[in-house]
Scaffold this motif. Sequence first.
Motif, PDB file in Angstrom:
ATOM      1  N   MET A   1       0.833  -1.176   0.000  1.00  0.00           N
ATOM      2  CA  MET A   1       0.000   0.000   0.000  1.00  0.00           C
ATOM      3  C   MET A   1       0.886   1.250   0.000  1.00  0.00           C
ATOM      4  SD  MET A   1      -2.914   1.532   2.643  1.00  0.00           S
ATOM      5  CE  MET A   1      -3.303   0.056   3.428  1.00  0.00           C
ATOM      6  N   LYS A   2       0.568   2.187  -0.879  1.00  0.00           N
ATOM      7  CA  LYS A   2       1.340   3.422  -0.994  1.00  0.00           C
ATOM      8  C   LYS A   2       1.034   4.354   0.191  1.00  0.00           C
ATOM      9  CE  LYS A   2       2.385   7.204  -3.993  1.00  0.00           C
ATOM     10  NZ  LYS A   2       1.797   8.280  -4.699  1.00  0.00           N
ATOM     11  N   ALA A   3       2.079   4.975   0.729  1.00  0.00           N
ATOM     12  CA  ALA A   3       1.917   5.889   1.861  1.00  0.00           C
ATOM     13  C   ALA A   3       1.176   7.157   1.429  1.00  0.00           C
ATOM     14  CB  ALA A   3       3.278   6.258   2.429  1.00  0.00           C
ATOM     15  N   ALA A  37      -2.169   7.926  14.288  1.00  0.00           N
ATOM     16  CA  ALA A  37      -1.970   8.191  12.855  1.00  0.00           C
ATOM     17  C   ALA A  37      -0.602   7.698  12.405  1.00  0.00           C
ATOM     18  CB  ALA A  37      -2.101   9.683  12.571  1.00  0.00           C
ATOM     19  N   ASN A  38      -0.547   7.243  11.157  1.00  0.00           N
ATOM     20  CA  ASN A  38       0.719   6.808  10.573  1.00  0.00           C
ATOM     21  C   ASN A  38       0.726   7.145   9.080  1.00  0.00           C
ATOM     22  OD1 ASN A  38      -0.569   4.649   9.122  1.00  0.00           O
ATOM     23  ND2 ASN A  38      -0.476   3.391  10.970  1.00  0.00           N
ATOM     24  N   VAL A  39       1.660   6.601   8.325  1.00  0.00           N
ATOM     25  CA  VAL A  39       1.805   6.950   6.908  1.00  0.00           C
ATOM     26  C   VAL A  39       0.600   6.547   6.063  1.00  0.00           C
ATOM     27  CG1 VAL A  39       4.321   6.949   6.884  1.00  0.00           C
ATOM     28  CG2 VAL A  39       3.095   4.848   6.336  1.00  0.00           C
ATOM     29  N   HIS A  40      -0.246   5.662   6.569  1.00  0.00           N
ATOM     30  CA  HIS A  40      -1.381   5.170   5.800  1.00  0.00           C
ATOM     31  C   HIS A  40      -2.733   5.714   6.234  1.00  0.00           C
ATOM     32  CE1 HIS A  40       1.289   2.417   3.802  1.00  0.00           C
ATOM     33  NE2 HIS A  40       1.683   1.940   4.967  1.00  0.00           N
ATOM     34  N   LYS A  41      -2.835   6.151   7.490  1.00  0.00           N
ATOM     35  CA  LYS A  41      -4.164   6.553   7.966  1.00  0.00           C
ATOM     36  C   LYS A  41      -4.097   7.667   9.002  1.00  0.00           C
ATOM     37  CE  LYS A  41      -4.508   3.193  11.731  1.00  0.00           C
ATOM     38  NZ  LYS A  41      -4.401   4.114  12.820  1.00  0.00           N
ATOM     39  N   HIS A  42      -5.163   8.460   8.987  1.00  0.00           N
ATOM     40  CA  HIS A  42      -5.340   9.509   9.987  1.00  0.00           C
ATOM     41  C   HIS A  42      -5.858   8.919  11.289  1.00  0.00           C
ATOM     42  CE1 HIS A  42      -4.792  13.283   7.912  1.00  0.00           C
ATOM     43  NE2 HIS A  42      -5.697  13.023   6.989  1.00  0.00           N
ATOM     44  N   ASP A  43      -5.714   9.686  12.351  1.00  0.00           N
ATOM     45  CA  ASP A  43      -6.508   9.489  13.557  1.00  0.00           C
ATOM     46  C   ASP A  43      -7.402  10.728  13.649  1.00  0.00           C
ATOM     47  OD1 ASP A  43      -4.841  11.535  14.540  1.00  0.00           O
ATOM     48  OD2 ASP A  43      -3.721  10.204  15.859  1.00  0.00           O
ATOM     49  N   GLY A  44      -8.201  10.862  14.687  1.00  0.00           N
ATOM     50  CA  GLY A  44      -9.126  11.992  14.784  1.00  0.00           C
ATOM     51  C   GLY A  44      -8.432  13.335  14.741  1.00  0.00           C
ATOM     52  N   THR A  45      -7.301  13.446  15.419  1.00  0.00           N
ATOM     53  CA  THR A  45      -6.586  14.720  15.457  1.00  0.00           C
ATOM     54  C   THR A  45      -5.997  15.078  14.100  1.00  0.00           C
ATOM     55  OG1 THR A  45      -6.095  14.483  17.813  1.00  0.00           O
ATOM     56  CG2 THR A  45      -4.672  15.960  16.545  1.00  0.00           C
ATOM     57  N   SER A  46      -5.290  14.147  13.473  1.00  0.00           N
ATOM     58  CA  SER A  46      -4.674  14.479  12.177  1.00  0.00           C
ATOM     59  C   SER A  46      -5.737  14.713  11.100  1.00  0.00           C
ATOM     60  CB  SER A  46      -3.674  13.401  11.749  1.00  0.00           C
ATOM     61  OG  SER A  46      -4.292  12.151  11.581  1.00  0.00           O
ATOM     62  N   ASP A  47      -6.863  14.041  11.206  1.00  0.00           N
ATOM     63  CA  ASP A  47      -7.972  14.294  10.288  1.00  0.00           C
ATOM     64  C   ASP A  47      -8.452  15.739  10.441  1.00  0.00           C
ATOM     65  OD1 ASP A  47      -9.927  13.413   8.330  1.00  0.00           O
ATOM     66  OD2 ASP A  47     -11.400  13.422   9.964  1.00  0.00           O
ATOM     67  N   ASN A  48      -8.639  16.183  11.677  1.00  0.00           N
ATOM     68  CA  ASN A  48      -9.042  17.563  11.917  1.00  0.00           C
ATOM     69  C   ASN A  48      -7.972  18.555  11.461  1.00  0.00           C
ATOM     70  OD1 ASN A  48     -11.575  17.064  12.882  1.00  0.00           O
ATOM     71  ND2 ASN A  48     -11.069  17.403  15.029  1.00  0.00           N
ATOM     72  N   ILE A  49      -6.709  18.216  11.693  1.00  0.00           N
ATOM     73  CA  ILE A  49      -5.622  19.098  11.253  1.00  0.00           C
ATOM     74  C   ILE A  49      -5.691  19.312   9.749  1.00  0.00           C
ATOM     75  CG2 ILE A  49      -3.113  19.178  10.895  1.00  0.00           C
ATOM     76  CD1 ILE A  49      -2.860  18.033  13.771  1.00  0.00           C
ATOM     77  N   GLU A  50      -5.855  18.239   9.001  1.00  0.00           N
ATOM     78  CA  GLU A  50      -5.910  18.375   7.552  1.00  0.00           C
ATOM     79  C   GLU A  50      -7.105  19.231   7.117  1.00  0.00           C
ATOM     80  OE1 GLU A  50      -4.189  15.677   4.508  1.00  0.00           O
ATOM     81  OE2 GLU A  50      -6.274  14.969   4.516  1.00  0.00           O
ATOM     82  N   LYS A  51      -8.251  19.012   7.731  1.00  0.00           N
ATOM     83  CA  LYS A  51      -9.451  19.781   7.370  1.00  0.00           C
ATOM     84  C   LYS A  51      -9.324  21.254   7.753  1.00  0.00           C
ATOM     85  CE  LYS A  51     -12.508  15.792   7.627  1.00  0.00           C
ATOM     86  NZ  LYS A  51     -13.482  15.074   8.450  1.00  0.00           N
TER      87      LYS A  51
END
Length: 185
Positions: A1-3, A37-51
């Motif tokens: 799976m690509k990062a 969160a890691n190279v493949h998936k967000h967690d709640g915080t990183s998801d909010n950061i991106e948004k």
Amino acid sequence: MKAKFISLPENNPNFRYYLGKKGKNNLLVVALNPSTANVHKHDGTSDNIEKITAVNGFDGWLLFNLSPQRTQYPYLLGLEPKIKMLEQNRHFLNQFLKDNDWSIGSVWLAWGNNINLRHYLKEEALHVLSKIRDLNLNIYCIKLTGTGHPYHPSKQSVNRYVGPIDKIEFHPFEIDSYIKKLKQN
């Protein structure tokens, strides 16, 4: 799976120094500690950061933390600092700020009241703040907590205290008075 993201290390369950997604207009984010969160998936915080970064005109972000120790629950951070880990964290942040090949001109501070859980978190915050103040960057937060700390962007705190994710705006952060406050406590 690509990062999907960059991360150092890519997927270590015990610690992470940084996580991000490079764009054309990048933002440095400094939070408390990494969760899942890691190279493949967000967690709640990183998801909010991106948004939230996207709503505020940034298409890239790089997340550092005051402590690189991973835990979903900040109260489980080590009572005493893991010196080598914190030194490495500082090294990577300092190297990033020095090289700045991401052309970052803005920083979002986002650690919340949990900075008070461990004495070393305040020490790390003072280190980060002194480094970014010297670089004359734009410094933001999304809101201040009742005790004057920059709000953390967890799903729960954002939804409950800050507002709808698509309407959250960055506010200038007064760094000098905050440094003074941290040194007094």
